[in-house]
Write a protein that holds these residues in place. Structure first.
Motif, PDB file in Angstrom:
ATOM      1  N   MET A   1       0.838  -1.172   0.000  1.00 26.97           N
ATOM      2  CA  MET A   1       0.000   0.000   0.000  1.00 26.97           C
ATOM      3  C   MET A   1       0.890   1.246   0.000  1.00 26.97           C
ATOM      4  N   ARG A   2       0.536   2.195  -0.811  1.00 26.26           N
ATOM      5  CA  ARG A   2       1.314   3.433  -0.906  1.00 26.26           C
ATOM      6  C   ARG A   2       0.973   4.352   0.257  1.00 26.26           C
ATOM      7  N   SER A   3       1.976   4.975   0.756  1.00 27.52           N
ATOM      8  CA  SER A   3       1.750   5.912   1.857  1.00 27.52           C
ATOM      9  C   SER A   3       1.383   7.284   1.307  1.00 27.52           C
ATOM     10  N   CYS A   4       0.860   8.110   2.174  1.00 29.76           N
ATOM     11  CA  CYS A   4       0.538   9.490   1.798  1.00 29.76           C
ATOM     12  C   CYS A   4       1.799  10.222   1.356  1.00 29.76           C
ATOM     13  N   LEU A   5       2.900   9.947   2.019  1.00 28.23           N
ATOM     14  CA  LEU A   5       4.166  10.588   1.661  1.00 28.23           C
ATOM     15  C   LEU A   5       4.574  10.224   0.244  1.00 28.23           C
ATOM     16  N   ASP A   6       4.434   8.953  -0.115  1.00 27.76           N
ATOM     17  CA  ASP A   6       4.759   8.525  -1.480  1.00 27.76           C
ATOM     18  C   ASP A   6       3.898   9.245  -2.503  1.00 27.76           C
ATOM     19  N   MET A   7       2.602   9.368  -2.207  1.00 24.00           N
ATOM     20  CA  MET A   7       1.696  10.051  -3.136  1.00 24.00           C
ATOM     21  C   MET A   7       2.046  11.531  -3.251  1.00 24.00           C
ATOM     22  N   LEU A   8       2.378  12.171  -2.143  1.00 28.72           N
ATOM     23  CA  LEU A   8       2.770  13.580  -2.181  1.00 28.72           C
ATOM     24  C   LEU A   8       4.061  13.779  -2.950  1.00 28.72           C
ATOM     25  N   LEU A   9       5.010  12.879  -2.764  1.00 25.88           N
ATOM     26  CA  LEU A   9       6.270  12.970  -3.502  1.00 25.88           C
ATOM     27  C   LEU A   9       6.044  12.815  -4.999  1.00 25.88           C
ATOM     28  N   GLU A  10       5.173  11.900  -5.367  1.00 26.24           N
ATOM     29  CA  GLU A  10       4.853  11.704  -6.777  1.00 26.24           C
ATOM     30  C   GLU A  10       4.177  12.935  -7.366  1.00 26.24           C
ATOM     31  N   MET A  11       3.246  13.525  -6.618  1.00 22.93           N
ATOM     32  CA  MET A  11       2.574  14.740  -7.087  1.00 22.93           C
ATOM     33  C   MET A  11       3.581  15.874  -7.255  1.00 22.93           C
ATOM     34  N   GLY A  12       4.498  15.997  -6.318  1.00 26.10           N
ATOM     35  CA  GLY A  12       5.518  17.036  -6.405  1.00 26.10           C
ATOM     36  C   GLY A  12       6.422  16.827  -7.599  1.00 26.10           C
ATOM     37  N   GLU A  13       6.753  15.577  -7.865  1.00 24.68           N
ATOM     38  CA  GLU A  13       7.592  15.259  -9.021  1.00 24.68           C
ATOM     39  C   GLU A  13       6.886  15.643 -10.313  1.00 24.68           C
ATOM     40  N   GLU A  14       5.603  15.302 -10.415  1.00 25.38           N
ATOM     41  CA  GLU A  14       4.829  15.657 -11.609  1.00 25.38           C
ATOM     42  C   GLU A  14       4.766  17.167 -11.802  1.00 25.38           C
ATOM     43  N   ARG A  15       4.544  17.886 -10.722  1.00 29.15           N
ATOM     44  CA  ARG A  15       4.498  19.354 -10.815  1.00 29.15           C
ATOM     45  C   ARG A  15       5.836  19.906 -11.273  1.00 29.15           C
ATOM     46  N   GLY A  16       6.916  19.327 -10.766  1.00 31.06           N
ATOM     47  CA  GLY A  16       8.250  19.760 -11.164  1.00 31.06           C
ATOM     48  C   GLY A  16       8.513  19.489 -12.631  1.00 31.06           C
ATOM     49  N   LEU A  17       8.097  18.334 -13.104  1.00 28.63           N
ATOM     50  CA  LEU A  17       8.274  18.003 -14.519  1.00 28.63           C
ATOM     51  C   LEU A  17       7.461  18.937 -15.409  1.00 28.63           C
ATOM     52  N   GLU A  18       6.233  19.226 -14.983  1.00 29.47           N
ATOM     53  CA  GLU A  18       5.384  20.125 -15.765  1.00 29.47           C
ATOM     54  C   GLU A  18       5.985  21.531 -15.807  1.00 29.47           C
ATOM     55  N   LYS A  19       6.503  21.988 -14.691  1.00 31.21           N
ATOM     56  CA  LYS A  19       7.156  23.301 -14.655  1.00 31.21           C
ATOM     57  C   LYS A  19       8.358  23.317 -15.591  1.00 31.21           C
ATOM     58  N   GLY A  20       9.111  22.236 -15.597  1.00 34.07           N
ATOM     59  CA  GLY A  20      10.262  22.128 -16.492  1.00 34.07           C
ATOM     60  C   GLY A  20       9.849  22.143 -17.950  1.00 34.07           C
ATOM     61  N   ARG A  21       8.760  21.456 -18.269  1.00 34.67           N
ATOM     62  CA  ARG A  21       8.258  21.456 -19.649  1.00 34.67           C
ATOM     63  C   ARG A  21       7.862  22.870 -20.082  1.00 34.67           C
ATOM     64  N   ARG A  22       7.219  23.604 -19.179  1.00 33.88           N
ATOM     65  CA  ARG A  22       6.836  24.983 -19.502  1.00 33.88           C
ATOM     66  C   ARG A  22       8.082  25.839 -19.778  1.00 33.88           C
ATOM     67  N   THR A  23       9.065  25.695 -18.919  1.00 37.49           N
ATOM     68  CA  THR A  23      10.294  26.482 -19.060  1.00 37.49           C
ATOM     69  C   THR A  23      10.986  26.163 -20.377  1.00 37.49           C
ATOM     70  N   VAL A  24      11.128  24.884 -20.687  1.00 38.45           N
ATOM     71  CA  VAL A  24      11.793  24.488 -21.931  1.00 38.45           C
ATOM     72  C   VAL A  24      11.015  24.991 -23.141  1.00 38.45           C
ATOM     73  N   LEU A  25       9.700  24.859 -23.121  1.00 45.69           N
ATOM     74  CA  LEU A  25       8.891  25.336 -24.240  1.00 45.69           C
ATOM     75  C   LEU A  25       9.090  26.829 -24.448  1.00 45.69           C
TER      76      LEU A  25
END
Length: 71
Positions: A1-25
């Motif tokens: 079972m995934r912990s809340c911390l794991d889910m938060l870390l994954e969400m943060g990673e996705e946000r970071g990747l999306e921010k990076g995509r915006r910057t590169v574009l």
């Protein structure tokens, strides 16, 4: 079972990747077409991940920054 911390870390990673995509574009568009109008920057800031990816590829063949951001 995934912990809340794991889910938060994954969400943060996705946000970071999306921010990076915006910057590169934005950097690609500026390198190819010059300074971006505020309205295009706003569109990029509001775009979802799939749209950012599609637009990033469109930069390769678009005749203008506006054309690269067509839906």
């Amino acid at each position: 079972m995934r912990s809340c911390l794991d889910m938060l870390l994954e969400m943060g990673e996705e946000r970071g990747l999306e921010k990076g995509r915006r910057t590169v574009l934005m950097e690609l568009l500026q390198a190819r077409f010059g300074e971006l109008p505020a309205r295009l920057i706003e569109r990029i800031q509001q775009a979802d991940t799939q749209t950012l990816q599609r637009w990033s590829l469109a930069v390769l063949t678009a005749a203008s920054a506006e054309a690269a951001l067509l839906d």
